[in-house]
Enzyme design. Sequence first.
Site, short mmCIF file in Angstrom:
data_model
loop_
_atom_site.label_atom_id
_atom_site.label_comp_id
_atom_site.label_asym_id
_atom_site.label_seq_id
_atom_site.Cartn_x
_atom_site.Cartn_y
_atom_site.Cartn_z
N GLN A 1 -12.49 -12.79 23.07
CA GLN A 1 -11.88 -13.09 24.35
C GLN A 1 -11.28 -11.85 25.02
O GLN A 1 -11.43 -11.67 26.24
CB GLN A 1 -10.81 -14.17 24.18
N GLY B 1 -14.03 2.66 21.11
CA GLY B 1 -13.31 3.19 19.96
C GLY B 1 -13.59 4.68 19.77
O GLY B 1 -13.71 5.43 20.73
N LEU C 1 -13.00 26.47 51.79
CA LEU C 1 -11.79 26.07 52.52
C LEU C 1 -10.56 26.18 51.64
O LEU C 1 -9.59 26.84 52.00
CB LEU C 1 -11.94 24.64 53.05
N GLU D 1 -11.45 16.76 47.58
CA GLU D 1 -11.70 16.12 48.88
C GLU D 1 -10.52 15.23 49.28
O GLU D 1 -10.67 14.17 49.88
CB GLU D 1 -13.00 15.30 48.89
N GLY D 2 -9.33 15.65 48.92
CA GLY D 2 -8.11 14.90 49.22
C GLY D 2 -7.62 14.15 48.00
O GLY D 2 -8.33 13.32 47.45
N PHE E 1 -18.91 25.92 50.31
CA PHE E 1 -17.97 25.62 51.40
C PHE E 1 -16.60 26.14 51.00
O PHE E 1 -15.97 25.60 50.09
CB PHE E 1 -17.94 24.11 51.62
N ILE F 1 -14.42 26.40 44.29
CA ILE F 1 -15.55 26.26 45.21
C ILE F 1 -16.82 25.89 44.43
O ILE F 1 -17.36 26.72 43.69
CB ILE F 1 -15.78 27.56 46.01
N THR F 2 -17.28 24.66 44.60
CA THR F 2 -18.51 24.20 43.95
C THR F 2 -19.70 24.98 44.51
O THR F 2 -19.80 25.21 45.71
CB THR F 2 -18.72 22.70 44.18
#
Length: 418
Positions: A313, A373, A148, A397-398, A146, A180-181
């Site tokens: 704790q 660690g 864009l 994606e934003g 895609f 672009i993936t």
Amino acid sequence: MTYEDEEISVPPVTPQTPLGLFGTEALIGEEDRAIRDTVRQYVSDKVRPNLAGWYEEGAIPARELARELGTLGVLGMHLEGYGCAGTSATAYGLACMELEAGDSGLRSLVSVQGSLAMFAIWKYGSEEQKQQWLPRMASGEAIGCFGLTEPDFGSNPAGMRTRARRDGSDWVLDGTKMWITNGSVADVAVVWARTEDEGAGGDGTGGGAGGRAGRVRGFLVPAGTPGFSAPEIKRKMSLRASVTSELVLESVRLPDSAVLPDAVGLSGPLSCLNEARYGIVFGALGAARDCLETTLGYARQREIFDKPLAAYQLSQAKLADMSLELGKGMLLALHLASLKDAGTLRPEQISLGKLNSTREAIAIARECRTMLGAAGITLEYPVMRHANNLESVLTYEGTSEVHQLVIGQALTGEVAFR
């Protein structure tokens, strides 16, 4: 007898999982749960043993994985027809969660294939385009990407410089897309470009940055088209088990049949992005869950000063806080899924989920790393790998800032993007 003289016995407590503590299983239907469990088993058996190696090498067998994922039925699983499973939005979200519990790169492959490339064709393509591509993409025989985002225009796609001009009955495309993936392995690229021979669209986006003319249109560019190339981006520190590429278009000539006929203006690509963002709402929580469950297991086994790390704790406070955020994120994700299944989910609600899930997931990953660690920086454990990947998920994606502004606009009615 004083309390000091009494022997107080504490009954044994069976440890719970973070999401088990919230009882979220009761909110998931049997069919959706079965799909989720199938994807979880696949990731556990076929993917997880290889992830550290893929990440270290910065390479992934994308085509082999696509075929396996197609057989599994997760590619475009939420779409109807054309070989797609037509599952619920809840099932799709849960599948994304399990995929990203393995690795963000794996979920990205599926998201880009199904929610960006396939969804664009499914929603905006001609019947011929759908028949040509969707069944093959659903089976994993064909891979899509895609296009864009551009080098200078990510959060502001209205400023795109990629151009499409008419030449007789053909279109000629020139421009560059970035980050672009799937790009280098894709059989077809959905490329968005601004046309030069059409007037400004009626969706308020036609002028673009600096008053540029033309509408934004989508084009299907098959791999191997003269002038089209997709060099892979290397030396990444994040999403290393994922193919990331640049798309270069140099006088790429396409027939008129390559245009997505029903996509005019930025509303087209932005609706596709909303589909992908929805998957991230669940996906990022999968990475966080994997970090937290890994850390819980480590803390029970790791002895410090003659008792388990989990018995301190401060450790329990950290684990409690992280579990709280994971559980709240899951409750929000499932609520958004129910809205999507009902057809009432709004874009600003997706922004709520994307912002929350990514922000809390990366915080959980970082906190888990501190509890492990020095062991936390190795690939023996998935925590640092997830943390590095989530740096990208937080941005694509934003960005978080963009989603904050989307939410802010929904709350105030004021546009703060400019």
